[in-house]
Enzyme design. Structure first.
Site, short mmCIF file in Angstrom:
data_model
loop_
_atom_site.label_atom_id
_atom_site.label_comp_id
_atom_site.label_asym_id
_atom_site.label_seq_id
_atom_site.Cartn_x
_atom_site.Cartn_y
_atom_site.Cartn_z
N ASP A 142 -12.22 20.99 -7.01
CA ASP A 142 -12.44 21.43 -5.59
C ASP A 142 -12.30 20.42 -4.37
O ASP A 142 -13.01 19.50 -4.58
CB ASP A 142 -14.16 21.89 -5.58
CG ASP A 142 -14.36 23.05 -6.57
OD1 ASP A 142 -13.27 23.51 -7.38
OD2 ASP A 142 -15.53 23.44 -7.07
N THR A 160 -13.79 18.99 -13.62
CA THR A 160 -14.58 19.84 -12.50
C THR A 160 -15.58 20.44 -13.26
O THR A 160 -15.96 20.44 -14.28
CB THR A 160 -13.56 20.92 -12.05
OG1 THR A 160 -14.14 21.87 -11.31
CG2 THR A 160 -12.90 21.68 -13.48
N ASP A 168 -10.40 15.50 -9.86
CA ASP A 168 -11.39 16.53 -9.30
C ASP A 168 -10.43 17.81 -8.97
O ASP A 168 -9.49 17.77 -8.32
CB ASP A 168 -12.30 15.73 -8.20
CG ASP A 168 -12.97 16.96 -7.62
OD1 ASP A 168 -13.87 17.68 -8.37
OD2 ASP A 168 -13.25 17.11 -6.39
#
Length: 312
Positions: free
Chosen positions: A67, A172, A65
């Site tokens: 963020d 993402t 991932d």
């Protein structure tokens, strides 16, 4: 007390509501499937042919991932900061992005409503612009706002997978163009991201499916794994958010990085490994999972990358 024939207890209304909810769930699933398939296709098209060491593990890969896992904060906010600097939109819109970023940082987790607001705002900004233009600007924005926000610890984990001869992908909700730039700058294999529709190289302001978020990430990773002949049991995934539990549950080696409260609790319940870069507490060392019986990594490297559980 309401009677059985009152509107509150009307069987036909209840049945209609159940049907409506079921239709919504089916539509959401279809959008997730479409988004995931589009992300996997775009990722394969953008990624260069990988070069593996002779001992590379062709069946294993790692999925990160972005963020708050690889990067501090939300990539889409940093993208919008750069676009504002280039006069793509006005101060009022920047203030909205700033509020969304502040919420994200304080809550330490994603919220579907805020993700949707950020998505709609970003789509309205890029509508009518050329994909090539946004890619060129994205390179500049990475240097200005993103490069200094990469978590060194997560970057080292990704590099360890690469050094072990495994492919490494970002996964993402950020635009696939932005995610691809970040992946390339970090030396990763590629990126799975939200795909915005374009016609003749110009953005229409619509998405293909929906943002690559929650279950859509798992769809994308499964599609990519099938296309790339990966064994998901040999793969690893890293995330900070409970929204990514479907993704983390898909692989044989899930890790919680800078986890939100819900993911931390779930990870402990499931026995998943954790690491947190946001505090002064000593974090556990976690490394590349050694594939059972694969011989993909030399013995000394396997020992150096041994997995230790986080102290509780």
């Amino acid at each position: 007390m309401a009677g059985l024939n009152s509107p509150t207890h009307d069987p036909s209304l209840a049945a209609a509501r159940r049907g409506w909810l079921a239709a919504r769930r089916r539509a959401a699933t279809e959008r997730s499937e479409l988004a995931g398939q589009a992300a996997a296709e775009a990722a394969r098209e953008a990624a260069p042919e990988p070069e593996f060491p002779s001992a590379g593990d062709l069946k294993a890969a790692a999925f990160f991932d972005l963020d708050n896992t690889v990067m501090q904060g939300a990539a889409i906010f940093h993208l919008c900061r750069g676009l504002y600097k280039r006069k793509f939109f006005r101060k009022r819109e920047l203030a909205r992005f700033a509020w969304q970023q502040a919420y994200f940082r304080m809550a330490g987790a994603e919220h579907s409503g805020h993700m949707r607001d950020a998505r709609d705002s970003a789509l309205s900004i890029v509508r009518g612009h050329r994909v090539s233009e946004l890619m060129a600007i994205g390179e500049e924005i990475y240097d200005e706002y993103m490069a200094g926000r990469i978590w060194p610890g997560t970057r080292a984990l990704a590099q360890a997978h690469l050094d072990a001869g495994q492919r490494v992908w970002l996964v993402t909700a950020a635009p696939v163009e932005t995610a691809t730039i970040i992946a390339r700058r970090l030396g990763l294999t590629g990126a799975l991201g939200t795909v915005a529709e374009s016609v003749g190289g110009v953005y229409t302001g619509r998405l293909v499916g929906e943002p690559l978020h929650g279950p859509a990430k798992a769809v994308a990773v499964r599609a990519l794994a099938e296309a790339e002949d990966l064994d998901l049991e040999r793969c690893a995934a890293y995330s900070d958010s409970a929204n990514d539990i479907p993704l983390l549950s898909l692989v044989g080696h899930p890790y919680a990085i800078n986890p939100d409260k819900q993911l931390r609790a779930h990870a402990r319940e499931m026995g998943w490994r954790l690491r947190d870069y946001r505090t002064g507490r000593k974090a556990a060392r976690i490394g590349v999972p050694a594939a059972a019986g694969a011989g993909a990594v030399a013995g000394g490297a396997v020992a150096a990358l041994a997995i230790q559980k986080r102290r509780r």
